[in-house]
Write an enzyme that holds these catalytic residues in place. Structure first.
Site, PDB file in Angstrom:
ATOM      1  N   ASP A  99      -6.389   9.540  15.207  1.00 14.25           N
ATOM      2  CA  ASP A  99      -6.424  10.589  14.192  1.00 14.25           C
ATOM      3  C   ASP A  99      -7.514  11.622  14.454  1.00 14.25           C
ATOM      4  O   ASP A  99      -7.747  12.497  13.621  1.00 14.25           O
ATOM      5  CB  ASP A  99      -6.587   9.989  12.801  1.00 14.25           C
ATOM      6  CG  ASP A  99      -7.766   9.042  12.699  1.00 14.25           C
ATOM      7  OD1 ASP A  99      -8.604   9.047  13.627  1.00 14.25           O
ATOM      8  OD2 ASP A  99      -7.852   8.297  11.717  1.00 14.25           O
ATOM      9  N   ARG A 121      -5.285   1.805  15.638  1.00 15.20           N
ATOM     10  CA  ARG A 121      -4.348   2.846  15.233  1.00 15.20           C
ATOM     11  C   ARG A 121      -3.524   3.384  16.392  1.00 15.20           C
ATOM     12  O   ARG A 121      -2.427   3.903  16.207  1.00 15.20           O
ATOM     13  CB  ARG A 121      -5.118   4.014  14.593  1.00 15.20           C
ATOM     14  CG  ARG A 121      -5.702   3.662  13.232  1.00 15.20           C
ATOM     15  CD  ARG A 121      -6.500   4.830  12.687  1.00 15.20           C
ATOM     16  NE  ARG A 121      -7.039   4.519  11.360  1.00 15.20           N
ATOM     17  CZ  ARG A 121      -7.900   5.296  10.719  1.00 15.20           C
ATOM     18  NH1 ARG A 121      -8.330   6.393  11.294  1.00 15.20           N
ATOM     19  NH2 ARG A 121      -8.337   4.968   9.530  1.00 15.20           N
ATOM     20  N   GLY A 127     -13.420   5.030  21.880  1.00 17.81           N
ATOM     21  CA  GLY A 127     -14.496   4.088  21.583  1.00 17.81           C
ATOM     22  C   GLY A 127     -15.192   3.587  22.826  1.00 17.81           C
ATOM     23  O   GLY A 127     -16.422   3.425  22.854  1.00 17.81           O
ATOM     24  N   THR A 181     -12.840   2.274  11.642  1.00 18.52           N
ATOM     25  CA  THR A 181     -12.992   1.153  12.559  1.00 18.52           C
ATOM     26  C   THR A 181     -14.312   1.209  13.316  1.00 18.52           C
ATOM     27  O   THR A 181     -15.047   0.222  13.388  1.00 18.52           O
ATOM     28  CB  THR A 181     -11.826   1.134  13.558  1.00 18.52           C
ATOM     29  OG1 THR A 181     -10.598   1.007  12.840  1.00 18.52           O
ATOM     30  CG2 THR A 181     -11.964  -0.017  14.524  1.00 18.52           C
ATOM     31  N   GLY A 233     -13.319  -7.261  15.480  1.00 12.51           N
ATOM     32  CA  GLY A 233     -12.183  -6.399  15.793  1.00 12.51           C
ATOM     33  C   GLY A 233     -10.969  -7.117  16.328  1.00 12.51           C
ATOM     34  O   GLY A 233      -9.870  -6.551  16.364  1.00 12.51           O
ATOM     35  N   ASP A 263      -9.943   5.441  26.279  1.00 16.26           N
ATOM     36  CA  ASP A 263     -10.180   5.107  24.890  1.00 16.26           C
ATOM     37  C   ASP A 263     -11.447   5.798  24.406  1.00 16.26           C
ATOM     38  O   ASP A 263     -12.483   5.773  25.084  1.00 16.26           O
ATOM     39  CB  ASP A 263     -10.311   3.593  24.718  1.00 16.26           C
ATOM     40  CG  ASP A 263     -10.640   3.207  23.292  1.00 16.26           C
ATOM     41  OD1 ASP A 263      -9.773   3.387  22.432  1.00 16.26           O
ATOM     42  OD2 ASP A 263     -11.771   2.746  23.054  1.00 16.26           O
ATOM     43  N   HIS A 271       0.831  -1.198   0.000  1.00 14.84           N
ATOM     44  CA  HIS A 271       0.000   0.000   0.000  1.00 14.84           C
ATOM     45  C   HIS A 271       0.866   1.248   0.000  1.00 14.84           C
ATOM     46  O   HIS A 271       0.499   2.280   0.568  1.00 14.84           O
ATOM     47  CB  HIS A 271      -0.938   0.009   1.215  1.00 14.84           C
ATOM     48  CG  HIS A 271      -1.937  -1.087   1.179  1.00 14.84           C
ATOM     49  ND1 HIS A 271      -1.870  -2.174   2.000  1.00 14.84           N
ATOM     50  CD2 HIS A 271      -3.021  -1.279   0.391  1.00 14.84           C
ATOM     51  CE1 HIS A 271      -2.878  -2.993   1.742  1.00 14.84           C
ATOM     52  NE2 HIS A 271      -3.582  -2.474   0.766  1.00 14.84           N
ATOM     53  N   HIS A 286     -12.955  10.211  15.731  1.00 15.98           N
ATOM     54  CA  HIS A 286     -13.966   9.357  16.341  1.00 15.98           C
ATOM     55  C   HIS A 286     -15.277  10.096  16.566  1.00 15.98           C
ATOM     56  O   HIS A 286     -16.362   9.543  16.321  1.00 15.98           O
ATOM     57  CB  HIS A 286     -13.458   8.789  17.670  1.00 15.98           C
ATOM     58  CG  HIS A 286     -14.412   7.821  18.296  1.00 15.98           C
ATOM     59  ND1 HIS A 286     -14.620   6.563  17.790  1.00 15.98           N
ATOM     60  CD2 HIS A 286     -15.234   7.926  19.379  1.00 15.98           C
ATOM     61  CE1 HIS A 286     -15.514   5.926  18.535  1.00 15.98           C
ATOM     62  NE2 HIS A 286     -15.908   6.741  19.499  1.00 15.98           N
ATOM     63  N   GLY A 287     -15.209  11.342  17.022  1.00 16.46           N
ATOM     64  CA  GLY A 287     -16.431  12.104  17.264  1.00 16.46           C
ATOM     65  C   GLY A 287     -17.223  12.324  15.986  1.00 16.46           C
ATOM     66  O   GLY A 287     -18.453  12.161  15.962  1.00 16.46           O
TER      67      GLY A 287
END
Length: 565
Positions: free
Chosen positions: A393, A533, A548, A439, A481, A546, A217, A396-397
């Site tokens: 990164d 990540r 999540g 994710t 996951g 975390d 990649h 998430h929000g």
């Protein structure tokens, strides 16, 4: 550099359309990729392969009789969505089960896994197959965590031949496990590749050096070394693979020299000559050697060597004939054309049969809760983004806000159409995944789908049913996951909540579950991230919960208050 492009954002889509038109004798387009254009008999296990674009002939070039039944194509170096994988799999299904193979990259694991969850919710036996041949990406004792590179070709070829021979899905999966365990690859890069529309390559090397342990990649190698001669490169590749043999390897191998996109065939032939000499000096018999571009990386200059350590079964299936646009072996009569009309647009979850009155009432209540979750995630978007930015990164929000809003909207539409709980949740999960991406999108999509599957569209729902649904949701997230309690993920909040629901008193079950979820999320402050990540940042994640787990705890708290209201 890729020079022939129109809109760089549509490069992968335009390339796939051109490919399907040029090779219409073998493939026909379907939303998300291509499937065989020739007829396949019912009762055959379907083998789907896929991943990001930019690796031709992987993966679409391997679709045809004797090889893959379909290929899923994402954007350049990006995983396809779960909806794309689901669409291709459904088009290729012949009633004996579906195996979806890919190269063990995080996005592929999540999105293909979510597609499998959706297929299973419809009663289809679907499973994922992750190729793990790259010795530079993991230690030998953890080879199942390695990524897949050019070993994709022989592993999928052997697996597909087993399916073509009429083996059951369990038998085909067993063949995959064996050939994957006996396949090893190692590569070097001489220069980086350039994405369509970009002005510079993703990485560069000093003149006279090579990157050892390349990725496909556009990643650089794990180490740099002097380039030297072709025989010097052969020595690095052969010694690397011979130091990483599978158990009970024997002495018979298939040797594949793979060009990454810009290294000329004459150079590859020189390299193969030196590799073959070194393999024979080591006492190995090369049953078959091949030199070609099997799995490329756009215009990257580089090479990889793949060895498949044969046994009788693997050798038999390797030499079975196949006929595809980019890879052929032996001779075979091409089947008649498949005349089915296939969807080239996304296939949304729809109400095929209205739910029972009780299930529709449950679906209505779920939709109301999803709307409240969307409002909450919109309110907490900035807060969750800041938490995620410490060791991630920072998206998430945004992902949670977009995903929950899309889920609530889709569930509302399905409920208005008469959906029961399972259908409403499946649609919500699909919408969450597609809108959120990443994710968290895949995991929440799988969570909602698995939860709804336990509720059904016609069955009565009581506390025990909800407990089973929560347990199924937890199992789906863990399976997809690959995380466990203590890995600093949403599992650290979800698992204790599910445990409390299973054993708590009815009067306070959800309130106690919300408390357990908050406590679990708070404990992640003291955990170093082990997956996802955040893992490479190690100690930097200490002191911050975390993201999540935090968002999940917020949602469980909201659900508890809604149920108690």
């Amino acid at each position: 550099m890729t020079k022939l492009a129109n809109d760089p954002e549509k490069f992968a889509q335009d390339a796939l359309e051109g490919f399907a038109d040029a090779f219409n004798q073998w493939v026909k387009p379907v939303y998300g990729g291509v499937v065989r254009s020739t007829r396949v008999e019912d009762g055959k296990v379907a083998v789907i392969v896929g991943g990001g674009s930019g690796h031709y002939p992987a993966f679409a070039g391997w679709v045809g009789p004797g090889f893959a039944d379909g290929a899923v194509a994402g954007n350049v170096f990006s995983s396809p969505s779960a909806a794309q994988a689901y669409s291709v799999a459904k088009a290729a299904d012949r009633g004996a089960g579906i195996l979806i193979g890919f190269g063990n990259y995080a996005g592929d694991v999540l999105h293909f896994g979510q597609a499998v969850e959706r297929l299973r919710s419809e009663g289809i036996d679907a499973r994922t197959l992750a190729v793990t041949d790259d010795i530079a990406s993991g230690d030998p004792d953890e080879y199942l965590k390695r990524r897949g590179i050019a070993g994709d070709l022989p592993v999928f070829k052997v697996t597909a031949a087993a399916a073509e021979a009429g083996l059951s899905i369990d038998e085909v999966e067993a063949v995959f496990d064996k050939v994957n365990e006996r396949t090893r690859s190692f590569g070097v890069a001489f220069s980086g590749c350039t994405l369509p529309g970009a002005d510079e390559p993703l990485f560069s090397l000093e003149s006279g050096t090579m990157g050892i342990g390349l990725g496909i990649h556009g990643e650089p190698g794990v180490d740099d070394a002097p380039l030297g001669t072709a025989d010097d490169v052969a020595k690095v590749l052969v010694e690397g693979l011979l130091n990483d043999k599978p158990n009970n390897p024997g002495s018979r191998v298939i040797a594949l020299v793979n060009g990454l996109g810009a290294t000329k065939y004459e150079e590859l032939f020189v390299l193969y000559r030196d590799i073959a000499s070194r393999l024979r000096e080591a006492g190995l018999e090369i049953v078959e050697g091949e030199v070609d571009e099997f799995v490329t990386s756009l215009d990257m200059a580089g090479v990889s060597l793949t060895l498949v350590w044969l046994d009788d079964e693997i050798e038999k299936f390797w030499f079975e004939p196949c006929d595809t646009p980019a890879y052929r072996k032996g001779t075979m009569e091409r089947p008649e054309a498949d005349t089915r009309e296939l969807a080239v647009e996304p296939e949304p979850v729809t109400v095929t049969e209205k739910g029972s009155d009780e299930s529709r009432k449950v679906a209505q209540r779920i939709t109301e809760i999803l709307s409240s979750i969307a409002d909450l995630m919109a309110e907490k978007e900035t807060e969750l983004g800041k938490i995620d930015s410490v060791a991630g990164d920072g998206d998430h929000g945004v992902g949670m806000a977009r995903g929950s809003a899309a889920a609530a909207k889709q569930a509302r539409q399905l409920v208005d159409d008469g959906a029961g709980a399972a259908t409403a949740m499946a649609g919500a999960g699909d919408a969450w995944s597609a809108s959120a991406g990443g994710t968290s999108g895949a995991l929440w999509g799988a969570l909602l789908t698995a939860f709804g599957r336990e509720l059904g569209d016609t069955e009565p729902v009581d506390a025990d049913t909800v407990n089973r649904a929560m347990k199924a949701a937890l199992e789906a997230v863990m399976r997809l996951g690959g995380a466990e309690v203590g890995d600093k993920t949403m599992i650290d909040a979800l698992a204790p909540a599910v445990d409390v629901l299973a054993r708590g008193e009815a009067a306070s079950r959800w309130t106690d579950a919300a408390s357990a979820a908050r406590e679990g999320a708070d404990k992640t402050k003291n955990i170093v991230a082990k997956v996802g990540r955040a893992r490479p940042l190690g100690e930097k994640s200490l002191g911050t919960p975390d993201a999540g787990a935090t968002s999940l705890a917020m949602i469980v708290d909201l659900v508890a208050k809604a149920i108690d209201a």
